[in-house]
Design an enzyme around this catalytic site. Structure first.
Site, short mmCIF file in Angstrom:
data_model
loop_
_atom_site.label_atom_id
_atom_site.label_comp_id
_atom_site.label_asym_id
_atom_site.label_seq_id
_atom_site.Cartn_x
_atom_site.Cartn_y
_atom_site.Cartn_z
N GLU A 43 -18.25 -10.38 -22.04
CA GLU A 43 -17.53 -9.68 -23.10
C GLU A 43 -16.35 -10.50 -23.62
O GLU A 43 -15.22 -10.04 -23.67
CB GLU A 43 -17.04 -8.32 -22.60
CG GLU A 43 -18.17 -7.39 -22.21
CD GLU A 43 -17.73 -5.94 -22.04
OE1 GLU A 43 -16.56 -5.71 -21.73
OE2 GLU A 43 -18.57 -5.05 -22.25
N GLU A 78 -25.77 -4.04 -20.87
CA GLU A 78 -25.17 -2.96 -20.08
C GLU A 78 -25.38 -1.62 -20.77
O GLU A 78 -24.65 -1.29 -21.70
CB GLU A 78 -23.66 -3.19 -19.87
CG GLU A 78 -23.35 -4.37 -18.97
CD GLU A 78 -21.84 -4.56 -18.75
OE1 GLU A 78 -21.07 -3.59 -18.89
OE2 GLU A 78 -21.45 -5.70 -18.43
C1 GAL Z 1 -17.98 -3.59 -19.17
C2 GAL Z 1 -17.94 -4.82 -18.28
C3 GAL Z 1 -18.49 -4.49 -16.91
C4 GAL Z 1 -17.85 -3.23 -16.38
C5 GAL Z 1 -18.04 -2.11 -17.38
C6 GAL Z 1 -17.42 -0.81 -16.96
O1 GAL Z 1 -17.20 -3.74 -20.29
O2 GAL Z 1 -18.67 -5.86 -18.85
O3 GAL Z 1 -18.26 -5.57 -16.05
O4 GAL Z 1 -16.51 -3.47 -16.17
O5 GAL Z 1 -17.46 -2.45 -18.57
O6 GAL Z 1 -17.95 -0.38 -15.78
#
Ligand code: GAL
Length: 850
Positions: free
Chosen positions: A189, A258
């Protein structure tokens, strides 16, 4: 490894394949994984891939195989993990790949299961992990600045990335070598950071991409949330929904790195759940739009053992409401409903990867996405974005009923095999049941303040930043100073007591005056800074003020968080003395890193004998702060996962046989736990649980850490609490439930028993109940055909109820491992309430067969 057995014959694909192969810059290794605009291409074949995050240090190696096999069974093709730099390189050049940190074993376990791996190297990982994955020593490399165009940082990052890639190559773990790794991520990110930094940020992002590509892994690289990812790196999406996302070049595939299956929790906050209907809807929306790779973050969240939680204030549990719960058990109906979604999507794979969608409107908030390939494959997704009402749509000469906020999947453009809002799978109720194992022979050792040992302390004028002093070797830093109070102070003769004010930059603080706890204060994840302000009891002459500053996990996210402060930076002052205010910020302060018990290694079976323990009979009455407690217990029988119920304690850390279960804190959750509807855009505040209860009560104790008897339990309690109230519990499946509606006579069935059957077939809906192997249905706790209310574990009869419901289910199910009951009026004697849409809700108990 699962290999393709059909060849993809499209000439254009082969053309693309060839040009991307060049783009990927494969030289010494053979590129067997490439990509094109539609998908990741493995051995010449476009693949629609379902992936899930399982972070290896968040479970034990003994759990890995089971977790991965359950993921495979749940319809996953790929396991994703970050690589956690700070556990692998605790000090520069000293590596650790043992136990929970055995990355090679983890990847080989994925390979053994026949799945692919996505290795997210970071090395910045965010992940609610201490310091976002960076080793704390990195902060002290001269001239360093994290995640920007800075030579010392880039050198260190490159060194670690090379180390991991070399390790993977030496074990032949890349797909190009016959291994499971098909994809890798660099950075994490970085987009928002790049924007904030401007030109240097962009320069660093290009450097990171080129450095990664230069590592010559033979598999594509991704950068998540980084619009400017330079070729050939693929930019990908993270979020609760990603259907509006497109990659930055038309020749890159649409990847969701994600898909948040739930959310993390912080001490003092509520638990977050994400309804599976909405998660399935989000995934279907992404796939109907042309997305071809979805990774659930998390598929198994697990546990932040030791001091690995970052944040600060992130709980030790990283359950995440994931399809596999913290303990590795299947969470229903989330797991089962997603499994059915994956099967439905896979039935559409051929059409999805070879065609582009035609989108037509079926109503103001309804659409059809149709994929129809030259080879005759056709798949359709019918969507209803209306959050309030179901709709009947007309598509392909047929009528279809779409529940609110849902998508129906038609792998042949005719028959619905799945609707995201219709959860047909059984749910289960898990409970923490008492184990037969007693915790015995409690002893205590007081972390005596006066014993602050001179050899381990140093003094200086003024207040120091905490991490600069501790280097995070411990959560704890003592700040101590002396204050002289003249005999003529008026508060000594009944006047108002003076107030001590302490400004902290984080994270928690316990204030002791002359050895007695006078109060505590702490910040929050959003606002780490806080002020302690309380009246204090001083005496004439010299007074010792001791501040125990406690870190609760270092930050893992935020612009240049490596420069953020922790600890007491002042001002520290006494107010209300006769002369007014006395500023102590520039007094002489004495520092001690960590606790005496830590330096004596009291937590380990070897260190335990180094102090005189006080026998435990008085413990319950005398709840002292800063106390070490120890006890023994035998391993409970059975194989259910275990946990410690710590609700009788305050705040501290807990170890078993020298292994840290993590930080505990009985902090009560504040939030808004009102109703949670699956329909409508999900955000974590929407579905909160546990208001008014401790955020975390149970702490996972992996079975593999135990021996049959005499297991040593040690804990350090900061505040006071009754350790004899701690119990060992087993996480057990206590009930299985089903809750299925009858089909509306006027509406075509939205759901059928098995895949591929025509939708119009008039199969009656059925209730399935099944217990784990070795167990049978021993009792029916609840059964009602009619309009029952509530959820698994709390069903209630509604206004309509067929009186025979209970006896009919008992007759069909008692003594069986699984049973099937058809929902029809005739099955329940007669229609208990004509013209009302009814449902059958059942809760059954599973017990060992006798
Ligand atoms: C995302 C990040 C992950 C984790 C997630 C929240 O933005 O890439 O590593 O932190 O948020 O659980």
């Amino acid at each position: 490894m699962e290999r393709m057995n059909t060849k993809f014959h499209s000439i254009s694909l082969w053309f693309c394949f060839a040009c991307i192969t060049v783009l990927l810059g494969c030289s010494s290794v053979k590129c067997t994984v490439t990509y094109d605009r539609k998908a990741i291409v493995i051995n010449g074949q476009r693949r629609l891939l379902i992936s899930g995050s399982i972070h290896y240090p968040r479970s034990t190696p003994e759990m890995w195989e089971d977790l991965i096999n359950k993921a495979k069974e749940g319809g996953l093709d790929v396991i994703e993990t970050y690589v956690f730099w700070n556990v692998h390189e605790p000090s520069p050049g000293n590596y650790n790949f043992e136990g929970r940190y055995d990355l090679v074993r983890f990847v080989k376990t994925i390979q053994k299961a026949g799945l692919y791996a996505h290795l997210r190297l970071g090395p910045y990982v965010c992940a609610e992990w201490n310091f976002g994955g960076f080793p704390v020593w990195l902060k002290y490399v001269p001239g360093i600045s994290f995640r920007t165009d800075n030579e010392p940082f880039k050198m260190a990052m490159k060194g670690f990335a090379e180390k991991i890639v070399r390790l993977m190559k030496s074990e032949n773990l890349y797909e190009s070598q016959g291994g499971p790794i098909i994809l890798s991520q660099i950075e994490n990110e970085y987009g928002p950071q790049a924007k904030a930094l401007g030109a240097v940020g962009h320069k660093y992002a290009s450097w990171a991409a080129n450095m990664a590509v230069g590592l010559d892994t033979g598999v594509p690289w991704v950068m998540c949330k980084e619009e400017d990812a330079p070729d050939p790196v693929i930019n990908t999406c993270n979020g609760f929904y990603c259907d509006t996302f497109s990659p930055n070049k038309p020749y890159k595939p649409t990847i969701w790195t994600e898909a948040w299956s739930g959310w993390f929790s912080e001490f003092g906050g509520t638990i977050h759940e994400r309804p599976v209907q909405d998660l399935a809807f989000a995934v279907a929306r992404f796939v109907q739009k042309g997305g071809s790779f979805v990774n659930y973050y998390m598929y198994h969240g697990g546990t932040n053992f030791g001091r690995t939680a970052g944040g600060p204030f992130i709980t030790t549990s990283y359950d995440y409401d994931a399809p596999l719960d913290e303990y590795g058990l299947i969470r229903q109906p989330k797991y089962g409903h997603l499994k059915e979604l994956h099967r439905a999507i896979k039935l559409c794979e051929k059409a999805l990867v070879s065609a582009d969608p035609t989108v037509t409107s079926l109503g103001s908030l309804q659409q059809a996405h149709v994929y129809s390939s030259n080879t005759g494959d056709c798949a359709a997704f019918l969507s209803n974005y209306n959050t309030k009402s179901a709709t009947r749509v007309f598509f392909n000469n047929m009528h279809y009923n779409l529940p609110p906020w849902s998508i129906s999947i038609l792998p042949d453009c005719r028959n619905v095999v799945f609707n995201t809002a219709k959860v047909g799978v059984q749910t289960t109720k898990m409970e923490m049941l008492p184990s037969n194992s007693e915790i015995f022979s409690w002893d205590t050792f007081n972390e005596d303040l006066s014993s602050l040992d001179e050899s381990s302390t140093f003094s200086t004028i003024g207040l120091l930043e905490q991490i600069n002093v501790t280097r995070d070797a411990s959560d704890y830093l003592w700040y101590t100073t002396d204050v002289d109070i003249g005999p003529s102070e008026s508060f000594l003769r009944g006047g108002e007591l003076p107030t001590l004010i302490v400004q902290s930059t984080g994270h928690a603080l316990h204030v002791f005056v002359n050895g007695r706890l006078s109060g505590s204060a702490s910040g929050t994840r959003e606002n780490r800074r806080f002020t302690f302000k309380e009246k204090v009891n001083l005496r004439s002459g010299s007074n010792k003020i001791s501040l125990l500053s406690v870190a609760v996990g270092l930050p893992n996210i935020g612009g240049h968080y490596e420069t953020w402060n922790t600890g007491v930076l002042g001002p520290v002052a006494l107010l209300g003395l006769d002369r007014g205010k006395q500023d102590l910020s520039w007094a002489k302060w004495t520092y001690q890193v960590g606790l005496k018990g830590e330096s004596l290694n009291l937590v380990s079976p070897n260190g335990i004998a180094s102090v005189e323990w006080m026998q435990g009979s008085l413990i319950a009455e005398k709840q002292q702060p800063l106390t070490w407690h120890k006890a023994y217990f035998n391993a409970p029988d059975g194989d259910e996962p275990l946990a410690l119920d710590m609700s009788s304690m305050g705040k501290g850390q807990v170890w078993v046989n020298g292994q840290s279960l993590g930080r505990y804190w009985t902090a009560f959750a504040t939030g808004n736990c009102n109703e949670c509807s699956y329909a409508g855009t999900f955000r974590p505040p929407k579905c909160q649980l546990g208001c008014g209860r401790p955020t975390q009560r149970w702490y996972h104790l992996p079975r593999s850490w135990l021996k049959p008897s005499q297991n040593l339990l040690v804990l350090f309690e900061e505040l006071g609490g009754n350790p004899t109230g701690i119990t060992l519990v087993k996480r057990s499946l206590t009930s299985v439930c089903a809750n299925v509606a009858e089909y509306h006579p006027n509406i075509k069935n939205w759901q059928i028993e098995s895949y591929g059957r025509p939708e119009e077939s008039h199969h009656k809906p059925k209730v399935h109940l099944s217990c784990d192997p070795g167990l049978v249905i021993s009792a029916i706790k609840f059964a009602s055909f009619g309009t029952p209310l509530g959820a698994c574990g709390s069903f209630q009869q509604g206004t309509c109820h067929a009186p025979m419901s209970h006896s009919i289910i008992e007759k069909k199910c008692i003594g069986q491992q699984r049973c099937l009951v058809t929902i029809s009026n005739s099955n329940f004697g007669r229609d208990p309430c004509p013209n009302v849409l009814k449902r059958l809700s059942v809760e059954a108990v599973c017990a060992p067969k006798n």
